[in-house]
Structures are given as C-alpha cells and as structure tokens.
Write a protein that holds these residues in place. Structure first.
Motif, mmCIF file in Angstrom:
data_model
loop_
_atom_site.group_PDB
_atom_site.id
_atom_site.type_symbol
_atom_site.label_atom_id
_atom_site.label_comp_id
_atom_site.label_asym_id
_atom_site.label_seq_id
_atom_site.Cartn_x
_atom_site.Cartn_y
_atom_site.Cartn_z
ATOM 1 N N SER C 84 4.355 1.452 7.749
ATOM 2 C CA SER C 84 3.628 0.778 6.679
ATOM 3 C C SER C 84 3.211 -0.591 7.196
ATOM 4 O O SER C 84 3.623 -1.011 8.278
ATOM 5 N N PHE C 85 2.388 -1.279 6.414
ATOM 6 C CA PHE C 85 1.845 -2.555 6.862
ATOM 7 C C PHE C 85 2.285 -3.695 5.961
ATOM 8 O O PHE C 85 2.509 -3.510 4.771
ATOM 9 N N ASN C 89 -2.492 -1.811 3.280
ATOM 10 C CA ASN C 89 -3.515 -1.169 4.081
ATOM 11 C C ASN C 89 -3.768 0.237 3.552
ATOM 12 O O ASN C 89 -3.532 1.223 4.238
ATOM 13 N N ILE C 90 -4.287 0.312 2.337
ATOM 14 C CA ILE C 90 -4.500 1.621 1.724
ATOM 15 C C ILE C 90 -5.982 1.990 1.800
ATOM 16 O O ILE C 90 -6.778 1.276 2.408
ATOM 17 N N PHE C 91 -6.336 3.125 1.187
ATOM 18 C CA PHE C 91 -7.735 3.550 1.125
ATOM 19 C C PHE C 91 -8.272 3.125 -0.238
ATOM 20 O O PHE C 91 -8.113 3.847 -1.220
ATOM 21 N N PRO C 92 -8.928 1.967 -0.306
ATOM 22 C CA PRO C 92 -9.198 1.340 -1.611
ATOM 23 C C PRO C 92 -10.096 2.116 -2.553
ATOM 24 O O PRO C 92 -9.947 2.014 -3.768
ATOM 25 N N TRP C 93 -11.049 2.919 -2.018
ATOM 26 C CA TRP C 93 -11.959 3.567 -2.946
ATOM 27 C C TRP C 93 -11.567 5.003 -3.247
ATOM 28 O O TRP C 93 -12.224 5.686 -4.006
ATOM 29 N N LEU C 94 -10.499 5.473 -2.631
ATOM 30 C CA LEU C 94 -9.989 6.790 -2.996
ATOM 31 C C LEU C 94 -8.975 6.623 -4.116
ATOM 32 O O LEU C 94 -8.340 5.587 -4.240
ATOM 33 N N SER C 95 -8.816 7.661 -4.916
ATOM 34 C CA SER C 95 -7.825 7.588 -5.989
ATOM 35 C C SER C 95 -6.429 7.592 -5.384
ATOM 36 O O SER C 95 -6.240 7.918 -4.212
ATOM 37 N N SER C 103 -2.828 11.490 3.367
ATOM 38 C CA SER C 103 -1.760 11.108 4.286
ATOM 39 C C SER C 103 -0.933 12.293 4.742
ATOM 40 O O SER C 103 -0.147 12.169 5.669
ATOM 41 N N PRO C 144 -8.668 4.379 -8.803
ATOM 42 C CA PRO C 144 -8.990 3.999 -7.425
ATOM 43 C C PRO C 144 -7.932 3.025 -6.911
ATOM 44 O O PRO C 144 -7.592 2.070 -7.587
ATOM 45 N N GLU C 157 1.662 2.056 -0.578
ATOM 46 C CA GLU C 157 1.721 1.785 0.856
ATOM 47 C C GLU C 157 2.877 2.562 1.491
ATOM 48 O O GLU C 157 2.717 3.223 2.512
ATOM 49 N N ILE C 160 2.113 6.407 1.349
ATOM 50 C CA ILE C 160 1.244 6.885 2.424
ATOM 51 C C ILE C 160 2.052 7.049 3.696
ATOM 52 O O ILE C 160 1.844 7.983 4.482
ATOM 53 N N THR C 161 2.994 6.146 3.905
ATOM 54 C CA THR C 161 3.792 6.190 5.125
ATOM 55 C C THR C 161 4.681 7.421 5.177
ATOM 56 O O THR C 161 4.823 8.049 6.228
#
Lengths: 432, 317, 251
Positions: C84-85, C89-95, C103, C144, C157, C160-161
């Motif tokens: 993780s960061f 550091n996510i995908f901002p425009w994806l839900s 991921s 989003p 975050e 996703i990791t």
C-alpha cells in the motif's frame, strides 16, 4: 476529467440484475430498429450518403474512444489505422474484382480490420510505453510519417490521385449487391452495430476494465500485477482493428482512398467529434459522430466556415462542458428519473432562446467578415439567414452586433434561473 | 560542390535560427506549464498575417514592432481565459485545448484574410544581394533574419540569466510549486511567459513570412517540425532547443539540396538493391530530397522511444 | 525456513546522495514486523526498492527465496508481494467495487483476456464482495473512489493491497492522518486481513507498532541499527539515542 464510463453493476438482487439486462437488450433492439427504418423515414435524397458517412464516423469515433476515454491515451494519429485499413481494403477489392481473390463486399471491412490490427500492433509495440504527452507526440510523429511516406510509396498509396476501387465488380455473397447508396447503408449499419456491440463487450472484459484502471492510475495498476504497457497495447491493437474496419467501410462507400484520409486533418476530426460527444460514456462518441457529421454536411452547404464553427463548438466543450454532450444528457438523468424534467423546459428554453439570438449575431458577423475578405469587389450583397444582406453598408453590422450583445446579456440574465431549476430538479428525492 | 555546401550551411543556419525563435517560446511554455502548445505555430501564422496587413498601412518596420506585440497580447488572453480554466483537468485536456485553438486560429486567418497566399514582400530596403559567392548570391534579407534571430537569442539569454524576472522564470521552469510558495504570482508569470512565447512565435512569422510564404497552411508546415525540435532538444531545455534547431535546420537544408537516391547512398555503403519493381524498388529509387520531410518525424519517434527526455532535457511530461 | 523477504547489503543512491547504506534484513514468513525510524531515514525508499519501484544501486533482494532484484513491480506482485502507499494511491474514477475488482483480476487468472465478460465471473464478484465486507465499504460500493472520505480511502487502499491474496504484505504508514478511533478500526482490519500472512509495515504511531508487531526493525540514516522484539527495542539505549520519540509513545 470525466465520470465513470458506465454505471457500475447494480445490487445483487436478482430482479434488479434481470431488469438491467432487459434494459440493455431493449436498448440494442431499439437501436437495430431505428437503424433499419431510418432510410425509409428520412427520404431526402442527400440523406442516405450522409447517414453512410455517419455510420463510418461512428465506428471510427468508438474505436478512438477506446484509446482516449477508456485508456487515457490522446492520439493525434488515429486516422493512420483507418487509412491503412482502407488502402488495404481497396487493394483487396481490386484484387477481388480481377478474380484473384474471392472476397465479397460484406467481408471486406474485416480485411480492413486485419490491416488496422497489424499496423496497430506494429506501431503500438513502441507507442504504448507511456501515456500522456509522450504518447500524443509519438502518435503525431507516426501520423506525419505515414502521411509523408504516402507521397513516396506510389504503388501502395497511389500518389496524388490515391487508390480507387469498384465495389460492383466484386464477387457476390448470397446474391447481395451493393450498387446503390441504400444497399451500402445497410452494410454499414450492420457493421456499425456489430462493432459497437463488440467494442462495448470489450469494455466489460478484464482487458477493458484494466484499461480504465491504467488510465486512472498506471502506477497502482502495476502494483496489482498488470503491466501498464501491455494493457495499453491490447487496447491499442483493438482500437486499430476497429479503425481498420471503419477504413474498409470507407473504401466500400467512397470507392477511393487518398493520403489525406490518413492525415492530421482526419485525425483531428475524430478527436473533435469524440470529445464533443463525450469521452466518459460509451454513447458519447456515437452522439459526437452523428452531430459532427450532421453539422459538417449541413453547414458546408451554407457556409465555407463550417470548420470554424465546429472548432468554436469544440473549444466551448473543452472549456465549459468537458463531459461532452453525453455528459450533459446524463447530468439530467436524476431529474428525469424523479419526474421533474418538465420543470426545466421553461428556464432552459428561455436561456436557449437568448443563446440562439447571440449565436445568430456571431454567425452573422463572421459570415460578413468572410464575405469582405473573400468575395470580389463587384459583389455587395450576401444571402444570410434567408435574407439578402448589403454587407458593405453599416446597418447589418450594427444589427448583428446588437443581436450578439442582446443575446449574450439576456442569456446571462436567464442562466442562473436555469441553473437553479436544474439543481432543484436534480435534488435527491426525500430532501426538503 | 563547395558552393552547394557553403550556401546550404548558410541557409541551414538561417532556418535553424528561425526554428530556434519558434522553439524557444514553445520550450519555455512547456518547461514552465507542462503544456505542449499546439497553437504555437498558429501564433507564428498570425504574426505573419498581421505584419502583412500592418505593413501595407504602416510600413514594414513599424509592423515589425507592432505585430509581435499584438500576437503576444492575444497569446496572453488565450492563456488567461482559456488555458487557465483547463489547467486543472490535466495535461491531456490542455493539449486538447491548444489543439482546438490551433484549428480556430487557422480558420479565423482564412476568414479574415481569405485562402489564397498573401504577397507579403521583403521590404525594399533589404531587397538586394548581400554578397556573391561563385554562381550564387545570398540575399540581404536572409542575413537580416539571422541577425534578428541571434539578437533574440542574446536577449533571451540575458533576460533569463541576468534579471530577477528571468530568475523567477527559470525557477518556475523546474519548481513552479516552490516558486508559488515563495510568494510569486505564478499564474501571472505563466500568463506573461505564454504571452512572450507567443510574441516570439509572432516575430518569427513577421520575419519569415516574406521568405517562407504567407498562406493558411504555413502553420501546419512548420508546426510539426517545431515539435520535433523541442522534443529532440529536450522538453524544457533552452540549450537543447538551440542545438536541436540548428541541427535540424542544417540537416533539412542539406537533405533537400541533395538529389541522390537512397539506393545509391546505400549502394555506396555496400548494400544491394531489393528487387526491380514494386514497393521495395520504389523505396530504393527515393531520393534523399524526397525523404527529407520525413526525417524529422523518424527522429521524433526514435527519440521518444529511446530517450523521451531528449538530448538535454530532464523531464518528459 | 526461507525468510519471506531478504535484503542482502542493499544500497541505494540518488545521484551523489546515498539513502540506503547497506541494509541486510531478513523478515521471517508468517510474522508481523514494523520498520520505524526518524523522518528521512529511508523507510519509504526501502519499500520502493523491495517492491520494484526503484532499482537498487547494489545488493540483492529475495522474495520467498527467489531473487527479485531489478524486477518490475508487476513481476514482483505476481510472485505474491503487495504494497500500500503512504499517499493514497487508488483508482479515483472507478467505483469502490471496481477498485477492488481490478485488484484481484490478475491473481484470479484473468490476465489480459478480452473474451470473458468480467460481469459474468461469479468468482471475481464473490471475492470482491468478501473484501468489501472486510473493509466495511459494502454500502459505498458504487461511489467513485475519489469521492470517499479520507478514512474510507485509506481502508480502500489496504483493500486494494490485500484483495489479490498476496501472502507478503507491505503497508506504508497505514494509519497516517487518522484519529484514535479510526486508527483502532484500521488496526483491527490489518489484523484480520494479514492473519497467516507476512506483514511488513512502516509506521510512526508507536502504539500501533507495539500492538501489532512481532519484531521491529529500526532504520536510521539508511542503516538498520536494531532488529528485535518490541520489548528489547524499547529498552535499547542505542535506539533511544538515535530515535527520539520512542519513549514518548510507548510508555
């Protein structure tokens, strides 16, 4: 930059899923019906050629949005793949006409597609390492390279005259002939629907989903196991394939390809139409292609300045409505669903009216300037807005300027009311 | 032969310095704002056309002063009311915006001045041969072009390294955020730099118009080459822009002058021809002069693949 | 027992500045360990070296016995290491749902497939639902990701990791910027999702460190000056001297 490319999957409750699927099928079915019936409804003689142009533009713009909207890759050289696919298709058509190849016309777009795919893979192998400005510059370089090469490689590109083909000389498949525009229309319509379905499907595959992820955050995508370059490469090849299909349709429809079809002008046009339509929605490029082609063919009958108007429309979109026409429509979805859409019509109509008045003023002034610059000294009148205007007198200039000022002032006055009405209508239900 | 080399070098220098005048503005704008200004060549075109019209009423020399000024103001306005709005949407949106501006500029030029080329003439004062070498003469106007370009180079160098404003600009080139933190009005610096860059492009148009032609396609002709120069030199590096401008200017001029076929060049290197007909044969028959327009783009693509930061640059985006 | 992560005399310089000055570290599999140290010690750089964001100047890094020195981030991730960061550091425009789903696509074998529809993949959907439930973000699945609150984004975050099922997890300051109650929730989440896995985290919050970590490594000026159990670290004079602030948070 823009909102998500598609509404995400609804809640897991089965009826909701089934409803969504039904809605999607209904939408596709409606599209097929509309497309099938269109030439019988719009019977003006010039209509079918324009609709053919729209169909090709739709395929081209959808393929472009695989790069821009879905992948975050801005390309200034996408017409290369339409062009190369088209040239290959034209040569194939010539070979088919000479009985060297058995290739009926309905299958020709596939040949174009394979050509586009080949060159997409070739140029994509080095173009996709980075997105952003570097990608845009490489695409520009490749585009200019191909355009310049076309004047040298005369055997393939036909030099200044280009390559011509004759679709009536090709072997027939199931007895289907393509002599009239309307027959070509149905072929283009078939391919447009088929490729749209395929491109939509692509966006729902892992490759398509990761393309969105790489667009949003290429670094993070690498840290969840995906090579950003490979993801972009897959999108690039796919988009080249569909652009090549558009090229094949182009070859069938116009029966001629020239170097100009590959150049910066054509690449710029697809950027304009896709962006105006809205890059964040699947429907966006379709809307943009239709509107752009319509305006282009309509306006060019009345004025030589149609590209200026389209350019201004484009700039206005970039500055004020970056989500495009599709975004503008989707913005009103909550109001529509809540049944409050009718309340917007009044304030919108008022603002639009003033906007129209201002637009008439601007167009009038621009057209008169054009007249002063281009027409010979002998002429002094111009046909403008169905009136004869004495351009060399002061009176029309004042009139149009007044229209511009009045329209702009009125629109300014009416806009807040329209905005307020929109906010009111879009309010989530249940709030006071 | 020597005559050819001598004049090719000279003409190459003139063209190269002109390219530098154009690319310096572009590289300043890019270095500072991260925007590759597609409309830059459009401002070059505007400069030429405005100078053409102004010179018909005021004479060449007043036009030389006024036209770049006008173009600079237009550029500043474009930044203030257009680019600044789009800035927050990211670099891609900025590129798209400047692309749109380029189209609109080109169309407006055609709207106001019409499509045929304009007879923008070399001023009578400079319309003579400066010197003669063997059979060919070198026009004084070209020497004038060289003079102006070098003067601009010296001027830019002096301003950027000797004045406070220049230091702020240099700092903003690499650390705009920090410069803002130090209390400088960075948006205003951006606007000024954009205006100056556009004015430089306009000036290039004013002096190049009589020689390279004043016609609606002039922006497209030079536009891509300027991008190539800026990218090869290194995005954001003025030294790189200088070196790359001269390099491309001289190489292009030489290549255009050479009427040798690619095949004979490769044959001299020991490579046999490929086939006697068809595409490959055509490739072999192509002359260096025909290939010349393509070379910059080949270089562009190669540099972007191998070394995206260019020869002297430190950033790629 | 092969260590999960092993660094052998790793050095990293940026130009003339040496950030990591010879770090040799072995992280045993199945343990939860923390890296602490003053600001500028090089903790994030160490993470970036291990995960492949930067190449090492000299030295070796091994993941579960296999060398990963010089490998690209996605190659390292595919071998079972995920990070993780510190700055979200996510995908901002994806839900939110899409963030999690993207991921785990690779680890579930879907690769670059353009012939499967991801909506039809029940296994993907189920796994994503499980992760969303762990993150307590099921109700926010359609939002989003860029519009989530800070704490929700930090949870995403982490989500996703871990979604891809990596067995070596690196968390870079997972509780930074959080209130006391938010921190407790995140610690609980971390404990839950790293059960049975190897965890290495950078943390400044000492209560979190002492709560979670089996062993602590202390990084000062690019060198590991101690690598031991929390009690011995707390007691170590060398650590107290080099790293002011250890006594404050711990006792």
């Amino acid at each position: 930059m823009s909102t998500p490319a598609r509404a995400t999957a609804p809640a897991l409750a089965v009826p909701a899923l089934a409803r969504a699927r039904w809605r999607r099928y209904a939408a596709w079915l409606a599209a097929v019906l509309v497309v099938a019936v269109l030439p019988h409804v719009v019977t003006a003689p010039a209509a079918v050629p324009v609709m053919n142009q729209m169909g090709i533009a739709i395929v081209f713009a959808l393929s472009y949005n695989m790069l821009l909207g879905q992948g975050g890759m801005l390309s200034f050289g996408h017409a290369v793949y339409l062009g190369l696919g088209g040239f290959i298709a034209a040569h194939a058509l010539n070979l088919a006409a000479r009985d060297v190849l058995y290739l009926p016309v309905p299958l020709l777009p596939l040949v174009g597609g394979l050509g586009g795919l080949f060159f997409g893979a070739l140029f994509g192998s080095f173009s996709t390492r980075r997105a952003g400005t570097v990608f845009a510059m490489i695409s520009l370089g490749v585009g200019e390279l191909m355009a310049a090469s076309s004047l040298i490689l005369n055997a393939f590109f036909g030099g200044e005259e280009g390559i011509t083909a004759n679709r009536t000389k090709a072997p027939l498949l199931l007895g289907l002939e393509f002599t009239t525009d309307r027959q070509v229309y149905y072929l283009i319509a078939f391919w447009a629907l088929a490729t749209a379905a395929l491109m939509y499907g692509f966006s729902r595959t892992p490759a398509g989903r990761m393309a969105n992820a790489v667009r949003d955050n290429p670094e993070r995508a690498e840290f969840v196991g995906y090579s950003a370059q490979r993801v972009r490469f897959v999108s690039f090849c796919a988009s080249g394939f569909f652009a090549g299909i558009a090229g094949g349709l182009f070859a069938i429809n116009y029966e001629i390809l020239t170097a100009e079809n590959m150049g910066l002008t054509a690449s710029g046009a697809v950027l304009l139409m896709t962006y105006i339509g809205g890059i964040g929605y699947f429907m966006g490029p379709i809307i943009g292609a239709v509107v752009f082609t319509f305006l282009q063919s309509m306006l060019s009958d009345y004025t030589g300045m149609w590209l200026l108007y389209l350019g201004i429309l484009f700039l206005a979109t970039v500055l004020y409505v970056p989500a495009g026409l599709a975004g503008l429509l989707m913005m009103h979805a909550p109001a529509w669903r809540a049944g409050r859409f009718r309340r917007l019509l009044g304030p919108y109509a008022l603002t639009a009216l003033f906007g129209l008045v201002a637009a008439v003023g601007v167009i009038g002034l621009l057209e008169m300037v054009h007249f002063m610059a281009a027409a010979s000294a002998a002429r002094s009148t111009k046909r403008l807005f169905w009136m004869t205007v004495h351009v060399r007198t002061l009176w029309p200039w004042l009139a149009f300027a007044a229209l511009l000022v009045a329209g702009a002032a009125g629109a300014r006055r009416a806009a807040p009311a329209a905005a307020a009405a929109f906010n009111e209508a879009s309010r989530p239900a249940g709030l006071p | 032969m020597f005559e050819l080399i001598f004049f090719s070098v000279l003409n190459g220098l003139v063209f190269g310095m002109l390219l530098f005048m154009l690319s310096s503005g572009l590289t300043l704008i890019f270095g500072m704002m991260g925007v590759l200004n597609f409309a830059h060549a459009g401002f070059y075109m505007l400069g030429a056309y405005l100078a053409y019209t102004l010179s018909r009423y005021l004479g060449f020399w007043p036009a030389l002063l006024v036209a770049p000024l006008l173009v600079g103001i237009i550029g500043a306005l474009v930044e203030r009311f257009g680019l600044r709005r789009v800035h927050r949407f990211g670099h891609v949106a900025e590129l798209i915006f400047t692309f749109g501006v380029a189209i609109v500029i080109e169309e407006i030029v055609q709207l106001v001045w019409g499509r045929p080329a304009k007879a923008y003439e070399v001023p009578a004062l400079l319309d003579f041969a400066l010197f003669r070498f063997m059979q060919t003469s070198f026009p004084a106007y070209k020497a004038f072009m060289l003079l102006i370009s070098v003067a601009i180079f010296v001027f830019l160098f002096a301003i950027l390294t000797r004045t406070r404003a220049g230091l702020i600009i240099q700092a903003s080139l690499t650390h705009p955020g920090m410069v803002a933190m130090l209390g400088h009005n960075v948006p205003r610096v951006f606007m000024v730099v954009f205006g100056i860059g556009s004015a430089l492009a306009g000036l290039a148009g004013v002096i190049a118009g009589p020689v390279l032609g004043t016609f609606p396609g002039m922006a497209q002709v030079l536009g891509s080459i300027v991008f190539v120069v800026v990218v090869i030199g290194g995005l954001g590096s003025l030294t790189g822009a200088f070196v790359a401008s001269l390099l491309i200017g001289i190489v292009q001029t030489f290549a255009v002058a050479l009427d040798i076929s690619v095949g004979s060049v490769l044959a001299a290197a020991g490579l046999p021809p490929l086939g006697t007909t068809g595409v490959l044969h055509e490739l072999w028959q192509v002359t260096v002069a025909q290939v010349a327009p393509i070379m910059p783009y080949v270089l562009l693509v190669l540099i972007l693949i191998i070394r995206p930061t260019g020869l002297f640059g430190t950033r790629e985006t | 027992m092969t260590p999960a992560i092993e660094l052998v005399d790793v050095r990293k310089s940026f130009g003339p500045t040496q950030i990591i000055r010879g770090v040799s570290l072995a992280i045993e599999a199945g343990t939860r360990q923390a890296v602490i140290g003053p600001n500028g010690a090089g903790k994030s750089t160490l993470f970036n070296l291990i995960t492949g964001k930067y190449p090492v100047s000299t030295g070796h890094i091994r993941l579960k016995g296999e060398s990963i020195t010089g490998r690209r981030p996605y190659e390292i991730n595919r071998r079972g290491l995920s990070r993780s960061f510190q700055v979200t550091n996510i995908f901002p425009w994806l839900s939110v749902f899409e963030n999690v789903r993207c991921s785990l696509l690779w680890s579930m074998g879907y690769r670059y497939s353009f012939w499967h529809r991801v909506d039809n993949a029940a296994d993907v959907r189920e796994r994503a639902e499980v992760v969303l439930e762990q993150l307590n973000l099921t109700a926010r699945r359609h939002v989003p990701a860029g519009m989530l609150s800070y704490a929700e984004q930090r949870a995403l975050e982490i989500g996703i990791t871990i979604a891809g099922g990596a067995d070596v997890i690196l968390l870079d300051e997972p509780t930074s910027g959080m209130s006391r109650s938010e921190t407790e929730q995140v610690v609980q989440l971390i404990r839950e999702v790293t059960a049975g896995k190897t965890l290495l985290m950078v943390e400044h919050d000492m209560s979190v460190v002492f709560d979670l970590a089996d062993r602590i490594a202390v990084l000062v000026y690019g060198e590991v000056i101690a690598h031991d159990t929390p009690e011995r670290i707390r007691a170590s004079a060398a650590v107290q001297e080099a790293y002011l602030g250890v006594p404050q948070g711990a006792a």
